[in-house]
Design an enzyme around this catalytic site. Sequence first.
Site, short mmCIF file in Angstrom:
data_model
loop_
_atom_site.label_atom_id
_atom_site.label_comp_id
_atom_site.label_asym_id
_atom_site.label_seq_id
_atom_site.Cartn_x
_atom_site.Cartn_y
_atom_site.Cartn_z
N GLY A 1 70.61 -34.62 23.15
CA GLY A 1 71.10 -35.96 23.47
C GLY A 1 69.93 -36.88 23.79
O GLY A 1 68.78 -36.45 23.83
N HIS B 1 67.12 -27.43 16.61
CA HIS B 1 68.58 -27.47 16.48
C HIS B 1 69.04 -26.35 15.55
O HIS B 1 69.22 -26.57 14.34
CB HIS B 1 69.04 -28.82 15.94
CG HIS B 1 68.93 -29.93 16.92
ND1 HIS B 1 69.97 -30.29 17.76
CD2 HIS B 1 67.91 -30.78 17.20
CE1 HIS B 1 69.58 -31.32 18.52
NE2 HIS B 1 68.34 -31.62 18.20
N CYS C 1 67.35 -28.38 22.37
CA CYS C 1 66.59 -29.64 22.38
C CYS C 1 66.51 -30.20 23.80
O CYS C 1 65.78 -29.67 24.62
CB CYS C 1 67.21 -30.64 21.40
SG CYS C 1 66.10 -32.00 20.96
N GLU D 1 80.27 -38.55 -3.07
CA GLU D 1 81.25 -39.09 -2.12
C GLU D 1 80.82 -40.48 -1.70
O GLU D 1 79.71 -40.67 -1.20
CB GLU D 1 81.37 -38.18 -0.90
CG GLU D 1 82.36 -38.71 0.13
CD GLU D 1 82.23 -38.03 1.48
OE1 GLU D 1 82.80 -38.58 2.46
OE2 GLU D 1 81.56 -36.99 1.58
N GLY E 1 68.58 -29.81 26.00
CA GLY E 1 69.03 -28.71 26.85
C GLY E 1 67.89 -27.80 27.25
O GLY E 1 67.84 -27.31 28.39
N GLU F 1 71.88 -25.08 15.14
CA GLU F 1 73.23 -25.27 14.59
C GLU F 1 73.23 -25.81 13.17
O GLU F 1 74.18 -25.59 12.41
CB GLU F 1 74.06 -26.18 15.51
CG GLU F 1 73.59 -27.63 15.60
CD GLU F 1 72.59 -27.89 16.71
OE1 GLU F 1 72.51 -29.04 17.19
OE2 GLU F 1 71.87 -26.95 17.09
#
Length: 534
Positions: free
Chosen positions: A351, A504, A378, A139, A380, A506
């Site tokens: 963040g 992380h 993280c 891509e 958080g 996610e």
Amino acid sequence: MTRYIFVTGGVVSSLGKGITAASIGRLLKAHGLSVTIIKCDPYINVDAGTMAPLQHGEVFVTDDGAETDLDLGYYERFLGIDTGRVNIMTAGQIYQTVIACERQGGYLGQTVQVIPHITDEIKRRFVKAGEGYDITIIEIGGTVGDIESLPFLEAARQMRPDRMRNDVLYLHVTLVPYLSASDELKTKPTQHSVNKLREIGIDPDIIVCRAEKPLAKDIRNKIALFTSVPKEAVIDAPDSPSIYDVPFELKKQGLDEQIMMLLRLRSAKWDFDEWTDFTQRRRKAASAQPVRIAIAGKYTKLKDSYKSLVEAVEHGAIANGVKAEFDYVDVEEKDCKERLAKADGLIVPGGFGDRGIEGKIEAVRYAREHNLPFLGICLGMQCTTIEFARNVLGLRGAHSTEFNPRTKHPVVDLMAEQKNVKNKGGTMRLGAWPCSIKPGTLAHKIYGGTQISERHRHRYEFNPKYAPLCEKKGLRVSGMNKSINLPEIVELKGHPWFVGVQFHPEFKSRPLMPHPLFFSFVAAAVKNKKKELA
């Protein structure tokens, strides 16, 4: 021999080239072919690590520590593969490599130029990344006509003359805009985009048209006529209810068969059962009672800032048979607590920077005091330890040295090896790191084992000096990196579900294999919702 599929974009950016490329990969994989994908980003940054989420979306991190474009997240989720540094290249990386070689005298006195030296380095990386695979999908970021993407497009053009014609295929994703005033879909932008591609020397074999509405037969015929591609090679790609439905839309029009015909490949099998089962479960979950998940962050104005996080929650929700509804709570707004009161679960994501930190800390406090299922990721997790130190341990002014270098209680601090780092790019704790989980903890129950590996992206850590104090008052360190003696997971005793993780999770969640943390978190949120409704 590896076949190459180049995916380019025209008219506007953010058309969905990444989802298109990932969907093609999923279809070809279902035919029994081995597939890998590369993303070419034309920016001069060496990687995405120093780019703001509000400008570029989330920074996706691979096992080997590459900080990349969020499209690599789509690749991993759709294909069920682990990507790495070999799957991403930027203009900054290419120029850096070529200049370093020139400084070492590697070009033997030649005048170093874009052609052939830059394009040769790009092609070398194409070939290296594709070694051992049947299909390499590449891509090319940006839009045809952008000056910075020209070296990548030229390298893509050169790939066909270097090989048999049937070893390389060009697929162009373009926009067919809809004008509501005249109730028309306009093909002229697509014509101009293809003409621009031809000026570079690339004739597309297939055109994928993004539009708000399905393309009528006469529109497809017109595009085929003016772009000199077969009518069946004009693929309609209207907006879908879910990105996970896109492979079905492309399959319905025979895109995978066309690709295999043009590349002279034969199907070894057709196995799409797992993906079909997942999408059916997703549709069923979409009609179920929704569970409301609050995301208390500071990048809420661009949802792509939390793309992998949202996908991971949805994977967990579908596995629980429910629909996830998101409330992006700006922690600097006055109605923050009112919105948290309506949530079934709270996530405080990662963040950087001190803006909104006090709001995040208060959001954590709300979840702790109101038994709201909570997941801190993280930053958080760091806010979790700061909140606990201030309001439970009574350590006034406890903070992270990132935000208050002079704090008397540095509950969160820099690792020793990070204290003299000057270059910001690529120097955080990145990629996969091991974690040992204590038996008998909630984390042990969630993961079902004591040894895990998760992806990191941070400089600051929960200061282990404060771990014993936290443990005495109920904030338990349930996961440790023993090699560097740093806490990785904390959980609160006596709370229905309260977990903070330094990594992380996610980034490792997949549609067909939801991450256990998100599955368990959503299950807790569902239980909390039922309790409130009772």
